[in-house]
Design an enzyme around this catalytic site. Sequence first.
Site, PDB file in Angstrom:
ATOM      1  N   ASP A 173       0.440 -14.578  13.373  1.00 60.88           N
ATOM      2  CA  ASP A 173      -0.550 -15.258  12.446  1.00 60.88           C
ATOM      3  C   ASP A 173      -1.345 -13.738  11.602  1.00 60.88           C
ATOM      4  O   ASP A 173      -2.094 -12.729  12.916  1.00 60.88           O
ATOM      5  CB  ASP A 173      -1.955 -15.839  13.675  1.00 60.88           C
ATOM      6  CG  ASP A 173      -2.264 -16.611  12.795  1.00 60.88           C
ATOM      7  OD1 ASP A 173      -3.161 -16.474  11.769  1.00 60.88           O
ATOM      8  OD2 ASP A 173      -2.309 -17.608  13.612  1.00 60.88           O
ATOM      9  N   HIS A 183      -1.768  10.460  -0.992  1.00 59.92           N
ATOM     10  CA  HIS A 183      -2.225   9.442  -1.502  1.00 59.92           C
ATOM     11  C   HIS A 183      -2.015   9.559  -3.567  1.00 59.92           C
ATOM     12  O   HIS A 183      -1.218   8.320  -4.060  1.00 59.92           O
ATOM     13  CB  HIS A 183      -3.481   8.839  -1.558  1.00 59.92           C
ATOM     14  CG  HIS A 183      -3.638   8.167  -0.383  1.00 59.92           C
ATOM     15  ND1 HIS A 183      -4.792   7.824  -0.336  1.00 59.92           N
ATOM     16  CD2 HIS A 183      -3.163   8.246   0.568  1.00 59.92           C
ATOM     17  CE1 HIS A 183      -4.951   7.089   0.746  1.00 59.92           C
ATOM     18  NE2 HIS A 183      -3.739   7.697   1.763  1.00 59.92           N
ATOM     19  N   LYS A 242      -9.753 -14.518  15.771  1.00 58.31           N
ATOM     20  CA  LYS A 242      -9.981 -14.049  14.765  1.00 58.31           C
ATOM     21  C   LYS A 242     -10.894 -13.705  14.047  1.00 58.31           C
ATOM     22  O   LYS A 242     -11.508 -13.845  13.200  1.00 58.31           O
ATOM     23  CB  LYS A 242      -9.237 -15.686  14.254  1.00 58.31           C
ATOM     24  CG  LYS A 242      -7.977 -15.413  14.495  1.00 58.31           C
ATOM     25  CD  LYS A 242      -7.658 -17.231  13.545  1.00 58.31           C
ATOM     26  CE  LYS A 242      -5.684 -17.394  13.762  1.00 58.31           C
ATOM     27  NZ  LYS A 242      -5.214 -18.804  13.417  1.00 58.31           N
ATOM     28  N   GLU A 266       0.844  -1.637   0.108  1.00 62.58           N
ATOM     29  CA  GLU A 266       0.275   0.057   0.346  1.00 62.58           C
ATOM     30  C   GLU A 266       0.763   1.136   0.235  1.00 62.58           C
ATOM     31  O   GLU A 266       0.907   1.658   0.803  1.00 62.58           O
ATOM     32  CB  GLU A 266      -0.855   0.325   1.504  1.00 62.58           C
ATOM     33  CG  GLU A 266      -1.414   1.130   0.839  1.00 62.58           C
ATOM     34  CD  GLU A 266      -3.452   1.010   2.287  1.00 62.58           C
ATOM     35  OE1 GLU A 266      -3.458   2.504   2.796  1.00 62.58           O
ATOM     36  OE2 GLU A 266      -2.872   0.451   3.076  1.00 62.58           O
TER      37      GLU A 266
END
Length: 402
Positions: free
Chosen positions: A306, A396, A231, A101
Site C-alpha cells: 500500500d 546527481h 497513513k 528518480e
Amino acid sequence: MENKAEIIEKLIKGELKLHQIENYTNNVQEAVDVRREFAEHFSGANLNHISNYSLDLSEAMKRNIENPIGTVQIPVGLAGPLHLNGKYAQGAYYVPLATSEGALVASINRGCSVTREAGGATVRIIDDKMTRAPVIQADSVSEAIKIKEWIERHFIELKEAAESTTSHGRLLKIDPIIVVGRYVYPRFTFTTGDSMGMNMVTIATDKAMDILTRETGAHVLALSSNLCVDKKPSAMNLIEGRGKTVTADITIPREVVEKKLKTTPESIMEVNMAKNLIGSAIAGSMGFNAQYANMIAAIFLATGQDAAHVVEGSLGITTAEVKNGDLHFSVTLPDLPLATIGGGTRLETAHDCLEIMDVAGSGKVNKFAEIVAGTVLAGELSLMGALAAGHLARAHKTLGRG
C-alpha cells in the site's frame, strides 16, 4: 456488446456511469478499452502507453481497482547483492526498486557494496503489530471513564469476539485507552500473520465494538479515530511502533569507509548528528533520518504494498558512531506495514518482484521485513557517505538528476 460509440455517447451525456460499462460489454477487457477511449475523447489525450500492460485486470478488479483504464509503468531497477545476517534473511539478495528518480538505485547499490565488504548487515525484527482505534462517544466524562474501565475489565470477551472474524489475527492488547472529554479512544493492537492486516483488524475491531455497544449502550462514533495511526506521520507510531518494527546495524572498518565512501567515520558521525538529529529536531520532523522514504517507496511500488504507508515507513532514526576507530551505523524503522500475501501483492508484476527476493506467499513476511530494513540501511549509508564526502551534487549531476 453495445456499439462502442453509443456507450461513449451515453457516458458523455451522463446517462451511464463509469462503473456500469461492464453491463454493456462482453468482458472486462472490452469495458477497460471503452472506458479508456472515453477518457481519450473527454480529455483529448492519447493514452497509448496506459493501454499496454500484462496485468489481468479482470482479477485486479475483484480487489484492487475500480473503473480501470490501463496501468502506469514505473522503471524497475535491481540493487545488490545485499548481504544480510538476519534471523530470517541470511545471505545475499537482489532487491527490485521501482522509481523514476535517477541516482537512487546506483546509490543503494553502492551501499550494498559497502555492506558486503564489511561482512553484511545484522537485521532483527523487534515487534510486530497492526492497530485500529475507534472513537466512542459517551454522555459525559464520568460515563466515558466507565466505558474505559469496562473495556479494561472485559478484554477477554472483546478478544474472543475480535478473533472470531479471522483465522490469522490475534488481539494482543487494547492500549492506550484515552479519554478526552466525553470521547473514548481505545487502540486495538493485533498480530496479522503474512498480510499487512488493515482490513483484517478493521473487521475484527468492528465485531468487538458490537459487544461493547450491546453491553454498555455506548455509541461508536467512528471505527477509525486517527489514533490507529494509519497513513499519517505520528509520534505515537514512532514510539509505539506499527506493522513491523525493524532495526539493522553494521560496523564498517575505517579502511572500508575511506575506500568505498571516500570519507571518514568521524565525518559521517558529525553529518548524522547535525543533519538527521539536530536538523530534524529543529524542523519538528517525525523521523530522524536522511532518506528512508526513497527506499521504502521504491520497494513498496515494486512489490504491491500500500503506497500510502510510505508515510509511516519513512519514520525512523539513523545512528552513526565511531567505535574503536570504525563506523557503527544503524537504522531503526518502528512503523513498517508489509505484506507478502493479499492486497497489491496479488498483481502479477508485484509477485514477480517478491519472487526475486524469495519472499512471495505465506511464511515470508519476516524475511521480507529484514530485506527492506537492510535496503534502507544500504541507501541511508550511501547518502550519508556522499554528504560527508561532498559528493551528493556531483552524483546527481552525473546520473541525470536536475
